[in-house]
Structures are given as structure tokens and as C-alpha cells.
Design a protein around this motif. Structure first.
Motif, PDB file in Angstrom:
ATOM      1  N   GLU A 156       0.836  -1.214   0.000  1.00  0.00           N
ATOM      2  CA  GLU A 156       0.000   0.000   0.000  1.00  0.00           C
ATOM      3  C   GLU A 156       0.869   1.261   0.000  1.00  0.00           C
ATOM      4  O   GLU A 156       0.363   2.364   0.184  1.00  0.00           O
ATOM      5  CB  GLU A 156      -0.904   0.040   1.251  1.00  0.00           C
ATOM      6  N   ASN A 157       2.200   1.071  -0.171  1.00  0.00           N
ATOM      7  CA  ASN A 157       3.166   2.187  -0.106  1.00  0.00           C
ATOM      8  C   ASN A 157       3.158   2.879   1.253  1.00  0.00           C
ATOM      9  O   ASN A 157       3.333   4.099   1.352  1.00  0.00           O
ATOM     10  CB  ASN A 157       2.925   3.199  -1.236  1.00  0.00           C
ATOM     11  N   ILE A 158       2.932   2.083   2.264  1.00  0.00           N
ATOM     12  CA  ILE A 158       2.919   2.587   3.646  1.00  0.00           C
ATOM     13  C   ILE A 158       4.095   1.971   4.388  1.00  0.00           C
ATOM     14  O   ILE A 158       4.362   0.762   4.261  1.00  0.00           O
ATOM     15  CB  ILE A 158       1.565   2.226   4.313  1.00  0.00           C
ATOM     16  N   GLY A 159       4.801   2.803   5.148  1.00  0.00           N
ATOM     17  CA  GLY A 159       5.958   2.328   5.893  1.00  0.00           C
ATOM     18  C   GLY A 159       5.561   1.850   7.284  1.00  0.00           C
ATOM     19  O   GLY A 159       4.589   2.336   7.873  1.00  0.00           O
ATOM     20  N   VAL A 160       6.336   0.892   7.780  1.00  0.00           N
ATOM     21  CA  VAL A 160       6.118   0.345   9.128  1.00  0.00           C
ATOM     22  C   VAL A 160       7.471   0.284   9.834  1.00  0.00           C
ATOM     23  O   VAL A 160       8.466  -0.128   9.243  1.00  0.00           O
ATOM     24  CB  VAL A 160       5.513  -1.079   9.053  1.00  0.00           C
ATOM     25  N   GLY A 161       7.490   0.711  11.084  1.00  0.00           N
ATOM     26  CA  GLY A 161       8.706   0.570  11.892  1.00  0.00           C
ATOM     27  C   GLY A 161       8.371  -0.111  13.206  1.00  0.00           C
ATOM     28  O   GLY A 161       7.444   0.292  13.907  1.00  0.00           O
ATOM     29  N   TRP A 162       9.092  -1.158  13.512  1.00  0.00           N
ATOM     30  CA  TRP A 162       8.852  -1.956  14.732  1.00  0.00           C
ATOM     31  C   TRP A 162       9.677  -1.356  15.865  1.00  0.00           C
ATOM     32  O   TRP A 162      10.900  -1.217  15.739  1.00  0.00           O
ATOM     33  CB  TRP A 162       9.266  -3.397  14.455  1.00  0.00           C
ATOM     34  N   VAL A 163       9.016  -1.014  16.953  1.00  0.00           N
ATOM     35  CA  VAL A 163       9.727  -0.486  18.121  1.00  0.00           C
ATOM     36  C   VAL A 163       9.676  -1.523  19.237  1.00  0.00           C
ATOM     37  O   VAL A 163       8.617  -1.813  19.790  1.00  0.00           O
ATOM     38  CB  VAL A 163       9.099   0.829  18.621  1.00  0.00           C
ATOM     39  N   SER A 164      10.828  -2.084  19.555  1.00  0.00           N
ATOM     40  CA  SER A 164      10.878  -3.090  20.630  1.00  0.00           C
ATOM     41  C   SER A 164      11.714  -2.605  21.814  1.00  0.00           C
ATOM     42  O   SER A 164      11.849  -3.311  22.810  1.00  0.00           O
ATOM     43  CB  SER A 164      11.444  -4.407  20.087  1.00  0.00           C
ATOM     44  N   ILE A 165      12.275  -1.397  21.667  1.00  0.00           N
ATOM     45  CA  ILE A 165      13.098  -0.867  22.762  1.00  0.00           C
ATOM     46  C   ILE A 165      12.157  -0.191  23.756  1.00  0.00           C
ATOM     47  O   ILE A 165      12.043   1.043  23.825  1.00  0.00           O
ATOM     48  CB  ILE A 165      14.163   0.099  22.210  1.00  0.00           C
ATOM     49  N   VAL A 166      11.454  -0.989  24.496  1.00  0.00           N
ATOM     50  CA  VAL A 166      10.475  -0.497  25.459  1.00  0.00           C
ATOM     51  C   VAL A 166      10.177  -1.631  26.435  1.00  0.00           C
ATOM     52  O   VAL A 166      10.111  -2.802  26.026  1.00  0.00           O
ATOM     53  CB  VAL A 166       9.201  -0.009  24.707  1.00  0.00           C
ATOM     54  N   ARG A 167      10.066  -1.285  27.711  1.00  0.00           N
ATOM     55  CA  ARG A 167       9.737  -2.336  28.674  1.00  0.00           C
ATOM     56  C   ARG A 167       8.281  -2.744  28.466  1.00  0.00           C
ATOM     57  O   ARG A 167       7.410  -1.858  28.418  1.00  0.00           O
ATOM     58  CB  ARG A 167       9.907  -1.828  30.107  1.00  0.00           C
ATOM     59  N   PRO A 168       8.010  -4.051  28.386  1.00  0.00           N
ATOM     60  CA  PRO A 168       6.615  -4.493  28.184  1.00  0.00           C
ATOM     61  C   PRO A 168       5.675  -3.899  29.241  1.00  0.00           C
ATOM     62  O   PRO A 168       4.541  -3.540  28.941  1.00  0.00           O
ATOM     63  CB  PRO A 168       6.700  -6.021  28.309  1.00  0.00           C
ATOM     64  N   TYR A 169       6.181  -3.757  30.461  1.00  0.00           N
ATOM     65  CA  TYR A 169       5.372  -3.198  31.550  1.00  0.00           C
ATOM     66  C   TYR A 169       4.907  -1.770  31.195  1.00  0.00           C
ATOM     67  O   TYR A 169       3.747  -1.401  31.389  1.00  0.00           O
ATOM     68  CB  TYR A 169       6.214  -3.196  32.835  1.00  0.00           C
ATOM     69  N   ASP A 170       5.845  -0.975  30.662  1.00  0.00           N
ATOM     70  CA  ASP A 170       5.517   0.413  30.303  1.00  0.00           C
ATOM     71  C   ASP A 170       4.515   0.465  29.149  1.00  0.00           C
ATOM     72  O   ASP A 170       3.620   1.308  29.118  1.00  0.00           O
ATOM     73  CB  ASP A 170       6.791   1.176  29.895  1.00  0.00           C
ATOM     74  N   LEU A 171       4.705  -0.453  28.191  1.00  0.00           N
ATOM     75  CA  LEU A 171       3.791  -0.489  27.039  1.00  0.00           C
ATOM     76  C   LEU A 171       2.385  -0.880  27.499  1.00  0.00           C
ATOM     77  O   LEU A 171       1.383  -0.300  27.070  1.00  0.00           O
ATOM     78  CB  LEU A 171       4.323  -1.490  26.006  1.00  0.00           C
ATOM     79  N   ARG A 172       2.325  -1.841  28.419  1.00  0.00           N
ATOM     80  CA  ARG A 172       1.022  -2.237  28.977  1.00  0.00           C
ATOM     81  C   ARG A 172       0.354  -1.036  29.643  1.00  0.00           C
ATOM     82  O   ARG A 172      -0.824  -0.783  29.442  1.00  0.00           O
ATOM     83  CB  ARG A 172       1.207  -3.352  30.011  1.00  0.00           C
ATOM     84  N   ASN A 173       1.137  -0.295  30.428  1.00  0.00           N
ATOM     85  CA  ASN A 173       0.598   0.880  31.121  1.00  0.00           C
ATOM     86  C   ASN A 173       0.093   1.918  30.135  1.00  0.00           C
ATOM     87  O   ASN A 173      -0.986   2.489  30.305  1.00  0.00           O
ATOM     88  CB  ASN A 173       1.690   1.523  31.984  1.00  0.00           C
ATOM     89  N   ALA A 174       0.884   2.177  29.110  1.00  0.00           N
ATOM     90  CA  ALA A 174       0.525   3.229  28.154  1.00  0.00           C
ATOM     91  C   ALA A 174      -0.758   2.880  27.401  1.00  0.00           C
ATOM     92  O   ALA A 174      -1.541   3.760  27.042  1.00  0.00           O
ATOM     93  CB  ALA A 174       1.673   3.452  27.172  1.00  0.00           C
ATOM     94  N   LEU A 175      -0.967   1.580  27.158  1.00  0.00           N
ATOM     95  CA  LEU A 175      -2.073   1.166  26.286  1.00  0.00           C
ATOM     96  C   LEU A 175      -3.186   0.430  27.035  1.00  0.00           C
ATOM     97  O   LEU A 175      -4.128  -0.063  26.407  1.00  0.00           O
ATOM     98  CB  LEU A 175      -1.532   0.281  25.146  1.00  0.00           C
ATOM     99  N   GLY A 176      -3.068   0.350  28.354  1.00  0.00           N
ATOM    100  CA  GLY A 176      -4.119  -0.316  29.128  1.00  0.00           C
ATOM    101  C   GLY A 176      -4.219  -1.802  28.846  1.00  0.00           C
ATOM    102  O   GLY A 176      -5.314  -2.383  28.870  1.00  0.00           O
ATOM    103  N   ILE A 177      -3.092  -2.433  28.579  1.00  0.00           N
ATOM    104  CA  ILE A 177      -3.078  -3.876  28.264  1.00  0.00           C
ATOM    105  C   ILE A 177      -2.995  -4.656  29.578  1.00  0.00           C
ATOM    106  O   ILE A 177      -2.110  -4.398  30.394  1.00  0.00           O
ATOM    107  CB  ILE A 177      -1.861  -4.219  27.365  1.00  0.00           C
ATOM    108  N   PRO A 178      -3.894  -5.627  29.788  1.00  0.00           N
ATOM    109  CA  PRO A 178      -3.845  -6.402  31.047  1.00  0.00           C
ATOM    110  C   PRO A 178      -2.541  -7.189  31.176  1.00  0.00           C
ATOM    111  O   PRO A 178      -1.895  -7.508  30.167  1.00  0.00           O
ATOM    112  CB  PRO A 178      -5.028  -7.375  30.925  1.00  0.00           C
ATOM    113  N   ALA A 179      -2.189  -7.514  32.409  1.00  0.00           N
ATOM    114  CA  ALA A 179      -0.919  -8.216  32.682  1.00  0.00           C
ATOM    115  C   ALA A 179      -0.871  -9.596  32.035  1.00  0.00           C
ATOM    116  O   ALA A 179       0.204 -10.143  31.794  1.00  0.00           O
ATOM    117  CB  ALA A 179      -0.728  -8.337  34.189  1.00  0.00           C
ATOM    118  N   THR A 180      -2.032 -10.181  31.743  1.00  0.00           N
ATOM    119  CA  THR A 180      -2.073 -11.532  31.165  1.00  0.00           C
ATOM    120  C   THR A 180      -1.808 -11.525  29.655  1.00  0.00           C
ATOM    121  O   THR A 180      -1.639 -12.564  29.039  1.00  0.00           O
ATOM    122  CB  THR A 180      -3.462 -12.155  31.387  1.00  0.00           C
TER     123      THR A 180
END
Ligand SMILES: Cc1cc2nc3c(=O)[nH]c(=O)nc-3n(C[C@H](O)[C@H](O)[C@H](O)COP(=O)(O)O)c2cc1C
Length: 236
Positions: A156-180
Motif C-alpha cells: 500500500e506504499n505505507i511504511g512500518v517501523g517496529w519499536v521493541s526498545i520499550v519495557r513491556p510493563y511500560d507499554l502495557r501501562n501506556a495502552l491499558g493492556i492487562p498483565a495476562t
């Protein structure tokens, strides 16, 4: 019980085959060339449908997709990246550290959309076909969804960049993702000014691309016997 297997006549023409390879070889991890142009919803849905069509162990479909467009949420993810990025730099030896600090490794705020792909490890019950002896197969399935998304976006001529330099705990907090639930990937998604020809880490001299012939074996781990016909086609 009788089952009917509907068949498709989806043979690829040479031009269609070439288009698939074009997409694979021209996909890039994009960090710095995002344009603010919005992605039309129908395009976003096409890309997400491609992700949702990925293979999954026992047809478990363990993924969820969180589409992020709120600037405040993106800022939280960016802050989480910054914290991890600072820690990460310290892990490399002196020489590498200097180069590492110069690399741009995310486009969280610039990309008009973020997509977080997660994995629900308990989806569809405790026993899943294909996961009985390798429980991590659910995580791999979610990664297959990421790759489908990445390639569909490229088409679709759309770019994607994967960001993995982040603590999963922080990502869960930022996005409201449950611990499970396991965050698998935070993806920066958007139209771009250009795609680079080569991986940015290759251009920056971080690592070269490994020749295929260095990782290709026959019959046994590191087995070379009988590999000549294949290696010949690699131009070695
Ligand atoms: C699992 C995974 C995690 C990654 N994490 C990051 C990341 O945090 N930051 C980044 O800039 N690139 C990240 N990348 C992108 C890789 O650096 C990139 O795929 C690689 O350098 C090859 O470049 P290419 O994707 O353009 O071919 C990640 C890629 C994968 C597959």
C-alpha cells in the motif's frame, strides 16, 4: 462427518509473483521518513485484514490489534521508549555506544498511526493443536501477523517501523493492556517520503547482510554435502 473443501483458483501469474517478491525485497523498517498524511480507514482495514489472515498455531488467532492515533497515548509510548533507549545504550561497549546513540530507532510521534499487536496466550483454551510441546508457538503466530501487516502495508506504499526498545510493563501501562496479555510489537505506521534501498543498520555499518550461502545447509546442521546445486544458484 463429511467436510467440503472449497477450492480457489488462485494461481499466480508471473507478474503477480514478481509483485510479491518486489514487496518482500522492498519492505523496510521505517523510522524517519513518515509523512503526516492520514491513512484512509479502508486502507488501514485492508492492512489489518492481512494481519488477521496470518497463520496461527491450531488456528488459535491469539492476536489483538490496538490502533493508536491519540497524541497523548503516543507520547506515553515515546516516553517509555526513551527510558529503555537510555538504558539500552549503556549495554553496548564504548565504540558501539557512540554509534548506537546516533541511530534513529523509532518514529512514534511522527507516524500518524501506531498499531500494537498483542498475544493472548490463553485464547481458545489451555490445550491447542501444535502448542502441546512448544508452548511458545502462540507468540510466533502473533509475529506472523506482524509480518503480514508489514508486507501488506508495503504493498500500500505505507511504511512500518517496529519499536521493541520499550519495557513491556511500560507499554502495557501506556495502552491499558492487562498483565495476562503479551505485547508483541509496537508498530509505527504511515505514508513515507521514501523507502531506503537497504536496511538502515546496514547503511550505518552496524552489521552487513549475511550471504544466504552462509546460513544454508543440507540434511544436517551445518551440513554441506550435496549443497552444490543450491549454492551454484547463489552465484558462489
Ligand atoms: C522483532 C523486531 C524488533 C525490532 N525492533 C526495532 C526497534 O526497536 N527499533 C528499530 O529501529 N528497529 C527495530 N527493528 C527493525 C530492524 O532493525 C530491521 O528489521 C533490520 O535492521 C533490517 O532492516 P529492514 O527491516 O529495513 O530490512 C526490529 C525488527 C524486528 C523483526
Amino acid at each position: 462427518m463429511e467436510t467440503t473443501h472449497l477450492q480457489t483458483d488462485a494461481a499466480f501469474t508471473p507478474a503477480e509473483r514478481d509483485a510479491v517478491y518486489k514487496c518482500i525485497f522492498n519492505r523496510r523498517d521505517v523510522r524517519g521518513q513518515f509523512l503526516p498524511d492520514p491513512i484512509p480507514n479502508e486502507v488501514l482495514v485492508r492492512i489489518l485484514r492481512a494481519a488477521h489472515s496470518a497463520p496461527s498455531v491450531g488456528f488459535m488467532q491469539p492476536w489483538d490489534f490496538i490502533v493508536i492515533s491519540d497524541a497523548a497515548v503516543k507520547q506515553k509510548v515515546r516516553d517509555a521508549f526513551q527510558a529503555a533507549h537510555t538504558e539500552a545504550a549503556e549495554m553496548f561497549d564504548d565504540d558501539r555506544q557512540q554509534t548506537y546513540r546516533k541511530l534513529k530507532l523509532e518514529g512514534i510521534l511522527e507516524a500518524p498511526v501506531g498499531i500494537c499487536v498483542t498475544c493472548d496466550r490463553s485464547r481458545n483454551g489451555p490445550v491447542v493443536i501444535g502448542r502441546t510441546h512448544q508452548p511458545e508457538m502462540d507468540l510466533y503466530s502473533a509475529v506472523c501477523a506482524v509480518q503480514n501487516l508489514w508486507l501488506a502495508a508495503r504493498a500500500e506504499n505505507i511504511g512500518v517501523g517496529w519499536v521493541s526498545i520499550v519495557r513491556p510493563y511500560d507499554l502495557r501501562n501506556a495502552l491499558g493492556i492487562p498483565a495476562t496479555i503479551h505485547p508483541i510489537a509496537y508498530l509505527c505506521v504511515g505514508y513515507v517520503s521514501n523507502f531506503f534501498q537497504k536496511p538502515e543498520l546496514e547503511t550505518a555499518g552496524w552489521l552487513p547482510r549475511t550471504p544466504l550461502g552462509d546460513v544454508l545447509w543440507c540434511d544436517q546442521w551445518h551440513g554441506r554435502a550435496g549443497s552444490e546445486p543450491l549454492l551454484e544458484h547463489l552465484g558462489r
